[in-house]
Scaffold this motif. Structure first.
Motif, PDB file in Angstrom:
ATOM      1  N   ALA A   1      -8.994   1.402 -13.150  1.00 42.91           N
ATOM      2  CA  ALA A   1     -10.359   1.828 -13.469  1.00 42.91           C
ATOM      3  C   ALA A   1     -11.399   1.200 -12.539  1.00 42.91           C
ATOM      4  N   LEU A   2     -10.985   0.244 -11.708  1.00 45.11           N
ATOM      5  CA  LEU A   2     -11.943  -0.391 -10.807  1.00 45.11           C
ATOM      6  C   LEU A   2     -12.461   0.613  -9.783  1.00 45.11           C
ATOM      7  N   PRO A   3     -13.726   0.491  -9.403  1.00 45.58           N
ATOM      8  CA  PRO A   3     -14.252   1.377  -8.357  1.00 45.58           C
ATOM      9  C   PRO A   3     -13.677   1.016  -6.999  1.00 45.58           C
ATOM     10  N   GLY A   4     -13.780   1.928  -6.074  1.00 45.31           N
ATOM     11  CA  GLY A   4     -13.350   1.647  -4.711  1.00 45.31           C
ATOM     12  C   GLY A   4     -14.259   0.613  -4.058  1.00 45.31           C
ATOM     13  N   THR A   5     -13.709  -0.165  -3.151  1.00 44.15           N
ATOM     14  CA  THR A   5     -14.464  -1.213  -2.459  1.00 44.15           C
ATOM     15  C   THR A   5     -14.118  -1.190  -0.977  1.00 44.15           C
ATOM     16  N   ALA A   6     -14.876  -1.976  -0.217  1.00 44.33           N
ATOM     17  CA  ALA A   6     -14.507  -2.203   1.176  1.00 44.33           C
ATOM     18  C   ALA A   6     -13.138  -2.877   1.222  1.00 44.33           C
ATOM     19  N   VAL A   7     -12.367  -2.557   2.236  1.00 42.38           N
ATOM     20  CA  VAL A   7     -11.032  -3.138   2.390  1.00 42.38           C
ATOM     21  C   VAL A   7     -11.057  -4.081   3.591  1.00 42.38           C
ATOM     22  N   THR A   8     -10.779  -5.347   3.335  1.00 42.97           N
ATOM     23  CA  THR A   8     -10.800  -6.365   4.377  1.00 42.97           C
ATOM     24  C   THR A   8      -9.493  -7.150   4.347  1.00 42.97           C
ATOM     25  N   VAL A   9      -9.328  -8.042   5.301  1.00 39.96           N
ATOM     26  CA  VAL A   9      -8.129  -8.878   5.310  1.00 39.96           C
ATOM     27  C   VAL A   9      -8.135  -9.794   4.092  1.00 39.96           C
ATOM     28  N   VAL A  10      -6.972  -9.973   3.491  1.00 35.56           N
ATOM     29  CA  VAL A  10      -6.782 -10.906   2.382  1.00 35.56           C
ATOM     30  C   VAL A  10      -5.740 -11.925   2.812  1.00 35.56           C
TER      31      VAL A  10
ATOM     32  N   TRP B   1       0.810  -1.218   0.000  1.00 39.67           N
ATOM     33  CA  TRP B   1       0.000   0.000   0.000  1.00 39.67           C
ATOM     34  C   TRP B   1       0.850   1.279   0.000  1.00 39.67           C
ATOM     35  N   GLN B   2       2.143   1.170   0.059  1.00 37.66           N
ATOM     36  CA  GLN B   2       2.980   2.362   0.171  1.00 37.66           C
ATOM     37  C   GLN B   2       2.720   3.325  -0.987  1.00 37.66           C
ATOM     38  N   GLY B   3       2.331   4.541  -0.657  1.00 42.19           N
ATOM     39  CA  GLY B   3       2.075   5.559  -1.669  1.00 42.19           C
ATOM     40  C   GLY B   3       0.715   5.468  -2.323  1.00 42.19           C
ATOM     41  N   HIS B   4      -0.160   4.600  -1.804  1.00 41.88           N
ATOM     42  CA  HIS B   4      -1.474   4.418  -2.414  1.00 41.88           C
ATOM     43  C   HIS B   4      -2.575   4.464  -1.357  1.00 41.88           C
ATOM     44  N   THR B   5      -3.750   4.863  -1.793  1.00 45.22           N
ATOM     45  CA  THR B   5      -4.907   4.885  -0.900  1.00 45.22           C
ATOM     46  C   THR B   5      -5.996   3.919  -1.350  1.00 45.22           C
ATOM     47  N   ARG B   6      -5.827   3.291  -2.523  1.00 45.31           N
ATOM     48  CA  ARG B   6      -6.798   2.319  -3.030  1.00 45.31           C
ATOM     49  C   ARG B   6      -6.090   1.017  -3.375  1.00 45.31           C
ATOM     50  N   PHE B   7      -6.734  -0.100  -3.044  1.00 45.78           N
ATOM     51  CA  PHE B   7      -6.139  -1.403  -3.334  1.00 45.78           C
ATOM     52  C   PHE B   7      -5.885  -1.627  -4.820  1.00 45.78           C
ATOM     53  N   PRO B   8      -6.823  -1.328  -5.715  1.00 42.76           N
ATOM     54  CA  PRO B   8      -6.533  -1.576  -7.144  1.00 42.76           C
ATOM     55  C   PRO B   8      -5.314  -0.818  -7.652  1.00 42.76           C
ATOM     56  N   ASP B   9      -5.113   0.409  -7.164  1.00 44.52           N
ATOM     57  CA  ASP B   9      -3.943   1.172  -7.583  1.00 44.52           C
ATOM     58  C   ASP B   9      -2.658   0.555  -7.036  1.00 44.52           C
ATOM     59  N   ALA B  10      -2.708   0.103  -5.777  1.00 44.45           N
ATOM     60  CA  ALA B  10      -1.537  -0.544  -5.185  1.00 44.45           C
ATOM     61  C   ALA B  10      -1.195  -1.824  -5.933  1.00 44.45           C
ATOM     62  N   LEU B  11      -2.215  -2.597  -6.298  1.00 46.16           N
ATOM     63  CA  LEU B  11      -1.982  -3.842  -7.019  1.00 46.16           C
ATOM     64  C   LEU B  11      -1.443  -3.562  -8.419  1.00 46.16           C
ATOM     65  N   ALA B  12      -1.952  -2.526  -9.070  1.00 48.08           N
ATOM     66  CA  ALA B  12      -1.450  -2.160 -10.400  1.00 48.08           C
ATOM     67  C   ALA B  12       0.034  -1.832 -10.345  1.00 48.08           C
ATOM     68  N   ALA B  13       0.465  -1.139  -9.293  1.00 47.55           N
ATOM     69  CA  ALA B  13       1.878  -0.798  -9.159  1.00 47.55           C
ATOM     70  C   ALA B  13       2.727  -2.048  -8.945  1.00 47.55           C
TER      71      ALA B  13
ATOM     72  N   THR C   1      -3.871  -4.666 -18.187  1.00 47.79           N
ATOM     73  CA  THR C   1      -4.189  -5.064 -16.817  1.00 47.79           C
ATOM     74  C   THR C   1      -4.052  -3.890 -15.863  1.00 47.79           C
ATOM     75  N   VAL C   2      -2.983  -3.141 -15.987  1.00 47.44           N
ATOM     76  CA  VAL C   2      -2.776  -1.972 -15.127  1.00 47.44           C
ATOM     77  C   VAL C   2      -3.893  -0.954 -15.347  1.00 47.44           C
ATOM     78  N   ARG C   3      -4.251  -0.709 -16.603  1.00 49.12           N
ATOM     79  CA  ARG C   3      -5.322   0.253 -16.897  1.00 49.12           C
ATOM     80  C   ARG C   3      -6.637  -0.208 -16.277  1.00 49.12           C
ATOM     81  N   ALA C   4      -6.960  -1.500 -16.441  1.00 51.31           N
ATOM     82  CA  ALA C   4      -8.217  -2.023 -15.923  1.00 51.31           C
ATOM     83  C   ALA C   4      -8.258  -1.997 -14.396  1.00 51.31           C
ATOM     84  N   LEU C   5      -7.138  -2.299 -13.753  1.00 49.12           N
ATOM     85  CA  LEU C   5      -7.091  -2.240 -12.292  1.00 49.12           C
ATOM     86  C   LEU C   5      -7.351  -0.820 -11.802  1.00 49.12           C
TER      87      LEU C   5
END
Length: 234
Positions: free
Chosen positions: A118-127, A73-85, A112-116
Motif C-alpha cells: 500500500a506504500l506510495p511509489g518513491t524515488a529509487v536510490t542506492v541502499v 526486483w525480479q518480477g517487480h517494478t516497485r521497491f515496496p512490492d519487491a520487499l513484500a515478496a 506487513t505485506v499488505r502495508a508494504l
C-alpha cells in the motif's frame, strides 16, 4: 560524500578469488554511550543524505539480498512490492521457528505485506542496507570519509528503508540499544522527512527478512534481536 570500496583488479589464486581494492581511510566511532553524540548523528545524517542522491541502477536491481534465491526486483517494478515478496519468501524458510518467539506471526506477516504493497511509489536510490557503526569511517573531526562492507542487503530502493534499517541496527547489542533505536528513528523521521509509520514498517520488514541469516535454529544474537524488534513493533 564519503568514499566507497573500489575494486582495482581481480585474480584467482589456487581456486580462491582475490580482489585488490583501494584502501579506505578513517576509523569507526567507538561503541556508543548512553547519549549519542552530535558527531555520530551528524555523520549518520550525512551518509544517509549522500546515499539518497545516488540513483538506483539496473545493476543494483539485479542484486540478491542475503538469504534469498533471486534478484530482489525480479518480477517487480516497485521497491515496496519487491520487499513484500521477500518477506513472504523469508518467512516460509523457518517461519515455524520464528512463530515460537513472535505471537500471531502469520497475521503480522500478512499485515506487513499488505502495508508494504500500500506504500506510495518513491524515488529509487542506492541502499547499503548494513550501516552499523563499524561500516562508517570518520576522520578526526567526525566527518564521514568512507562507507564500506556493501552486500548484506544492498539493492536499489526507498531511501526511507535505508534510514529505518540504520536507526534499528546502528547499535544492535549495546546496553542502550533500545533507546538509540527510538532516538535515531525520531531523528531520521524529523530531519529526513520520512513518515514514522513507514520507518517502523520497514524495520519490521527487515526483521522478517533477516531473522535466520546466521543460523537456522534461532540460537544466535541476530535472531533474538529480530524477534525482540518484532515484539516491540507489535
Amino acid at each position: 560524500m564519503a568514499t566507497t570500496p573500489e575494486i582495482l583488479s581481480v585474480e584467482e589464486r589456487d581456486g580462491t578469488v582475490v580482489t585488490y581494492e583501494r584502501e579506505l581511510t578513517g576509523s569507526p566511532f567507538p561503541p556508543p554511550g548512553r547519549e549519542l553524540t552530535s558527531r555520530e548523528t551528524g555523520a549518520l545524517l550525512t551518509v544517509l543524505r549522500g546515499l539518497a542522491t545516488v540513483p538506483g541502477t539496473e545493476a543494483m536491481r539485479r542484486l540478491t539480498v542475503q538469504g534469498d534465491d533471486r534478484p530482489l526486483w525480479q518480477g517487480h517494478t516497485r521497491f515496496p512490492d519487491a520487499l513484500a515478496a521477500v518477506v513472504e519468501r523469508a518467512t516460509r524458510r523457518h517461519g515455524d521457528l520464528l512463530a515460537a518467539h513472535v505471537p500471531d506471526l502469520s497475521a503480522r506477516v500478512a499485515e506487513t505485506v499488505r502495508a508494504l504493497r500500500a506504500l506510495p511509489g518513491t524515488a529509487v536510490t542506492v541502499v547499503h542496507g548494513d550501516l552499523v557503526a563499524p561500516n562508517i569511517h570518520v576522520d578526526d573531526a567526525g566527518h564521514p570519509v568512507a562507507v564500506l562492507d556493501f552486500g548484506f542487503f544492498t539493492t536499489a530502493g526507498d531511501p526511507a528503508f535505508e534510514a529505518a534499517v540504520t536507526a534499528a541496527i546502528y547499535d544492535m547489542y549495546g546496553p542502550y540499544a533500545g533507546e538509540h533505536v527510538a532516538t535515531l528513528t525520531h531523528l531520521f523521521a524529523t530531519e529526513l522527512h520520512h513518515p514514522p509509520e513507514t520507518l517502523a514498517l520497514y524495520q519490521t520488514a527487515y526483521a522478517l527478512t533477516t531473522y535466520d541469516l546466521f543460523s537456522s535454529d534461532g540460537g544466535d544474537g541476530h535472531f533474538a534481536w529480530c524477534a525482540a524488534l518484532l515484539k516491540t513493533h507489535s
